[in-house]
Scaffold this motif. Structure first.
Motif, PDB file in Angstrom:
ATOM      1  N   GLY A 171      -8.524  38.904  50.645  1.00 49.72           N
ATOM      2  CA  GLY A 171      -8.862  37.532  50.293  1.00 49.72           C
ATOM      3  C   GLY A 171      -8.788  36.615  51.482  1.00 49.72           C
ATOM      4  N   PRO A 172      -8.755  35.312  51.236  1.00 50.73           N
ATOM      5  CA  PRO A 172      -8.768  34.333  52.317  1.00 50.73           C
ATOM      6  C   PRO A 172      -7.568  34.454  53.258  1.00 50.73           C
ATOM      7  CG  PRO A 172      -8.605  33.236  50.165  1.00 50.73           C
ATOM      8  CD  PRO A 172      -8.758  34.699  49.924  1.00 50.73           C
ATOM      9  N   GLY A 173      -6.456  34.969  52.758  1.00 50.89           N
ATOM     10  CA  GLY A 173      -5.264  35.116  53.586  1.00 50.89           C
ATOM     11  C   GLY A 173      -5.188  36.424  54.340  1.00 50.89           C
ATOM     12  N   GLY A 174      -6.206  37.271  54.207  1.00 54.10           N
ATOM     13  CA  GLY A 174      -6.197  38.559  54.884  1.00 54.10           C
ATOM     14  C   GLY A 174      -6.155  39.706  53.908  1.00 54.10           C
ATOM     15  N   GLN A 175      -5.631  40.833  54.388  1.00 48.68           N
ATOM     16  CA  GLN A 175      -5.563  42.048  53.580  1.00 48.68           C
ATOM     17  C   GLN A 175      -4.126  42.518  53.481  1.00 48.68           C
ATOM     18  OE1 GLN A 175      -7.989  44.708  55.921  1.00 48.68           O
ATOM     19  NE2 GLN A 175      -9.803  44.229  54.704  1.00 48.68           N
ATOM     20  N   TYR A 176      -3.796  43.122  52.335  1.00 50.52           N
ATOM     21  CA  TYR A 176      -2.488  43.743  52.174  1.00 50.52           C
ATOM     22  C   TYR A 176      -2.582  44.781  51.057  1.00 50.52           C
ATOM     23  CZ  TYR A 176      -1.991  40.132  48.521  1.00 50.52           C
ATOM     24  OH  TYR A 176      -2.184  39.301  47.441  1.00 50.52           O
ATOM     25  N   ILE A 177      -1.572  45.619  50.985  1.00 51.91           N
ATOM     26  CA  ILE A 177      -1.495  46.671  49.975  1.00 51.91           C
ATOM     27  C   ILE A 177      -0.324  46.362  49.053  1.00 51.91           C
ATOM     28  CG2 ILE A 177      -1.204  49.148  49.531  1.00 51.91           C
ATOM     29  CD1 ILE A 177      -3.712  48.607  51.098  1.00 51.91           C
ATOM     30  N   THR A 178      -0.557  46.500  47.748  1.00 51.00           N
ATOM     31  CA  THR A 178       0.484  46.258  46.758  1.00 51.00           C
ATOM     32  C   THR A 178       0.867  47.579  46.100  1.00 51.00           C
ATOM     33  OG1 THR A 178      -0.434  44.072  46.315  1.00 51.00           O
ATOM     34  CG2 THR A 178       1.092  44.956  44.687  1.00 51.00           C
TER      35      THR A 178
ATOM     36  N   PHE B 160       3.254  49.259  43.031  1.00 44.93           N
ATOM     37  CA  PHE B 160       3.941  48.958  41.787  1.00 44.93           C
ATOM     38  C   PHE B 160       4.936  50.066  41.460  1.00 44.93           C
ATOM     39  CE2 PHE B 160      -0.055  46.759  41.704  1.00 44.93           C
ATOM     40  CZ  PHE B 160       0.308  45.496  41.264  1.00 44.93           C
ATOM     41  N   SER B 161       6.085  49.676  40.932  1.00 44.82           N
ATOM     42  CA  SER B 161       7.094  50.670  40.554  1.00 44.82           C
ATOM     43  C   SER B 161       7.321  50.632  39.048  1.00 44.82           C
ATOM     44  CB  SER B 161       8.409  50.399  41.291  1.00 44.82           C
ATOM     45  OG  SER B 161       9.039  49.267  40.735  1.00 44.82           O
ATOM     46  N   ALA B 162       7.845  51.720  38.543  1.00 42.71           N
ATOM     47  CA  ALA B 162       8.115  51.843  37.108  1.00 42.71           C
ATOM     48  C   ALA B 162       9.193  50.868  36.651  1.00 42.71           C
ATOM     49  CB  ALA B 162       8.522  53.280  36.782  1.00 42.71           C
ATOM     50  N   SER B 163       9.932  50.305  37.577  1.00 42.20           N
ATOM     51  CA  SER B 163      10.999  49.369  37.220  1.00 42.20           C
ATOM     52  C   SER B 163      10.472  47.976  36.888  1.00 42.20           C
ATOM     53  CB  SER B 163      11.997  49.264  38.372  1.00 42.20           C
ATOM     54  OG  SER B 163      11.373  48.616  39.485  1.00 42.20           O
ATOM     55  N   GLY B 164       9.155  47.760  37.051  1.00 40.31           N
ATOM     56  CA  GLY B 164       8.597  46.437  36.796  1.00 40.31           C
ATOM     57  C   GLY B 164       8.585  45.551  38.030  1.00 40.31           C
ATOM     58  N   ARG B 165       8.813  46.141  39.191  1.00 37.18           N
ATOM     59  CA  ARG B 165       8.798  45.405  40.453  1.00 37.18           C
ATOM     60  C   ARG B 165       7.557  45.789  41.244  1.00 37.18           C
ATOM     61  NH1 ARG B 165      11.544  41.319  41.529  1.00 37.18           N
ATOM     62  NH2 ARG B 165      11.625  41.886  43.704  1.00 37.18           N
ATOM     63  N   TYR B 166       7.136  44.897  42.148  1.00 38.51           N
ATOM     64  CA  TYR B 166       6.083  45.254  43.092  1.00 38.51           C
ATOM     65  C   TYR B 166       6.468  44.783  44.485  1.00 38.51           C
ATOM     66  CZ  TYR B 166       4.162  40.458  43.127  1.00 38.51           C
ATOM     67  OH  TYR B 166       3.989  39.111  43.270  1.00 38.51           O
ATOM     68  N   THR B 167       5.936  45.463  45.472  1.00 36.17           N
ATOM     69  CA  THR B 167       6.135  45.097  46.866  1.00 36.17           C
ATOM     70  C   THR B 167       4.794  45.221  47.576  1.00 36.17           C
ATOM     71  OG1 THR B 167       6.655  47.369  47.525  1.00 36.17           O
ATOM     72  CG2 THR B 167       8.516  45.972  46.906  1.00 36.17           C
ATOM     73  N   THR B 168       4.720  44.625  48.757  1.00 36.12           N
ATOM     74  CA  THR B 168       3.506  44.753  49.559  1.00 36.12           C
ATOM     75  C   THR B 168       3.884  45.144  50.973  1.00 36.12           C
ATOM     76  OG1 THR B 168       3.448  42.494  50.419  1.00 36.12           O
ATOM     77  CG2 THR B 168       2.454  42.866  48.234  1.00 36.12           C
ATOM     78  N   ASN B 169       2.878  45.523  51.741  1.00 40.05           N
ATOM     79  CA  ASN B 169       3.125  45.882  53.139  1.00 40.05           C
ATOM     80  C   ASN B 169       3.219  44.645  54.041  1.00 40.05           C
ATOM     81  OD1 ASN B 169       0.382  45.272  52.945  1.00 40.05           O
ATOM     82  ND2 ASN B 169      -0.209  46.795  54.464  1.00 40.05           N
ATOM     83  N   VAL B 170       3.179  43.434  53.454  1.00 38.70           N
ATOM     84  CA  VAL B 170       3.335  42.203  54.237  1.00 38.70           C
ATOM     85  C   VAL B 170       4.537  41.385  53.754  1.00 38.70           C
ATOM     86  CG1 VAL B 170       0.906  42.060  54.929  1.00 38.70           C
ATOM     87  CG2 VAL B 170       1.654  40.952  52.804  1.00 38.70           C
ATOM     88  N   GLY B 171       5.428  42.028  53.011  1.00 39.22           N
ATOM     89  CA  GLY B 171       6.674  41.383  52.623  1.00 39.22           C
ATOM     90  C   GLY B 171       6.660  40.584  51.329  1.00 39.22           C
ATOM     91  N   ILE B 172       5.547  40.564  50.619  1.00 41.51           N
ATOM     92  CA  ILE B 172       5.497  39.866  49.329  1.00 41.51           C
ATOM     93  C   ILE B 172       6.129  40.779  48.278  1.00 41.51           C
ATOM     94  CG2 ILE B 172       3.999  38.898  47.550  1.00 41.51           C
ATOM     95  CD1 ILE B 172       1.904  38.458  49.814  1.00 41.51           C
ATOM     96  N   ARG B 173       6.969  40.197  47.454  1.00 36.78           N
ATOM     97  CA  ARG B 173       7.643  40.959  46.398  1.00 36.78           C
ATOM     98  C   ARG B 173       7.629  40.157  45.110  1.00 36.78           C
ATOM     99  NH1 ARG B 173      10.637  45.013  48.749  1.00 36.78           N
ATOM    100  NH2 ARG B 173      10.938  44.802  50.986  1.00 36.78           N
ATOM    101  N   GLY B 174       7.780  40.862  44.019  1.00 32.42           N
ATOM    102  CA  GLY B 174       7.845  40.176  42.740  1.00 32.42           C
ATOM    103  C   GLY B 174       8.022  41.145  41.605  1.00 32.42           C
ATOM    104  N   HIS B 175       7.722  40.687  40.410  1.00 32.98           N
ATOM    105  CA  HIS B 175       7.824  41.575  39.249  1.00 32.98           C
ATOM    106  C   HIS B 175       6.556  41.453  38.419  1.00 32.98           C
ATOM    107  CE1 HIS B 175       9.429  37.811  37.531  1.00 32.98           C
ATOM    108  NE2 HIS B 175       8.916  38.252  36.394  1.00 32.98           N
ATOM    109  N   TRP B 176       6.342  42.486  37.617  1.00 33.38           N
ATOM    110  CA  TRP B 176       5.164  42.552  36.758  1.00 33.38           C
ATOM    111  C   TRP B 176       5.589  42.975  35.364  1.00 33.38           C
ATOM    112  CZ3 TRP B 176       4.102  46.972  34.188  1.00 33.38           C
ATOM    113  CH2 TRP B 176       4.680  48.151  34.671  1.00 33.38           C
ATOM    114  N   GLU B 177       4.732  42.664  34.407  1.00 35.74           N
ATOM    115  CA  GLU B 177       4.943  43.140  33.046  1.00 35.74           C
ATOM    116  C   GLU B 177       3.614  43.140  32.312  1.00 35.74           C
ATOM    117  OE1 GLU B 177       6.929  40.679  30.075  1.00 35.74           O
ATOM    118  OE2 GLU B 177       6.793  38.997  31.466  1.00 35.74           O
ATOM    119  N   VAL B 178       3.547  43.976  31.298  1.00 31.00           N
ATOM    120  CA  VAL B 178       2.382  44.023  30.428  1.00 31.00           C
ATOM    121  C   VAL B 178       2.785  43.314  29.140  1.00 31.00           C
ATOM    122  CG1 VAL B 178       0.827  45.505  29.119  1.00 31.00           C
ATOM    123  CG2 VAL B 178       1.575  46.173  31.410  1.00 31.00           C
ATOM    124  N   ARG B 179       1.976  42.310  28.772  1.00 34.38           N
ATOM    125  CA  ARG B 179       2.303  41.529  27.587  1.00 34.38           C
ATOM    126  C   ARG B 179       1.018  41.170  26.849  1.00 34.38           C
ATOM    127  NH1 ARG B 179       5.002  37.783  29.995  1.00 34.38           N
ATOM    128  NH2 ARG B 179       3.291  36.321  30.142  1.00 34.38           N
TER     129      ARG B 179
END
Length: 116
Positions: A41-48, A50-69
């Motif tokens: 995207g406009p900020g460049g490229q990165y890889i995300t 996802f883990s089974a624990s509901g967390r995500y990380t990227t190769n540029v240091g962005i982290r967070g959590h995910w859920e299906v709802r």
């Protein structure tokens, strides 16, 4: 970063419990944890990743959590209360691309890629 993930959001087989009512299958769950999402995207490229624990990380240091709802894949970056949700796709295969919005609100191109 709420993405039309091949339900990739779900691809987290294992510790993250998903209800059968959400129509998530084991093979779809495995696709997400065994692969990654390239984001461009406009900020460049990165890889995300996802883990089974509901967390995500990227190769540029962005982290967070995910859920299906309610049939949506929702993500929230660490340190933020803003959640981004998009409908899940169940038919995405390696190499497939789609446009969506990332957690920062940018329009980006997502690609399902092999995990490295």
């Amino acid at each position: 970063m709420s993405m039309k993930l091949i339900i990739m959001a779900a691809a987290m087989s294992g510790t993250f419990a998903l209800s059968p009512a959400q129509g998530l299958t084991e093979d779809v769950l495995e696709r997400l944890t065994q692969n990654a999402i390239a984001v461009e995207g406009p900020g460049g490229q990165y890889i995300t990743y996802f883990s089974a624990s509901g967390r995500y990380t990227t190769n540029v240091g962005i982290r967070g959590h995910w859920e299906v709802r309610d049939g949506d894949f929702c993500v929230t970056r660490d340190g933020s209360t803003d959640e981004t949700c998009q409908p899940l796709l169940t038919n995405v295969q390696l190499g497939d691309q789609w446009t969506g919005e990332n957690a920062a609100g940018d329009t980006v191109v997502f690609t399902l890629v092999p995990r490295r």
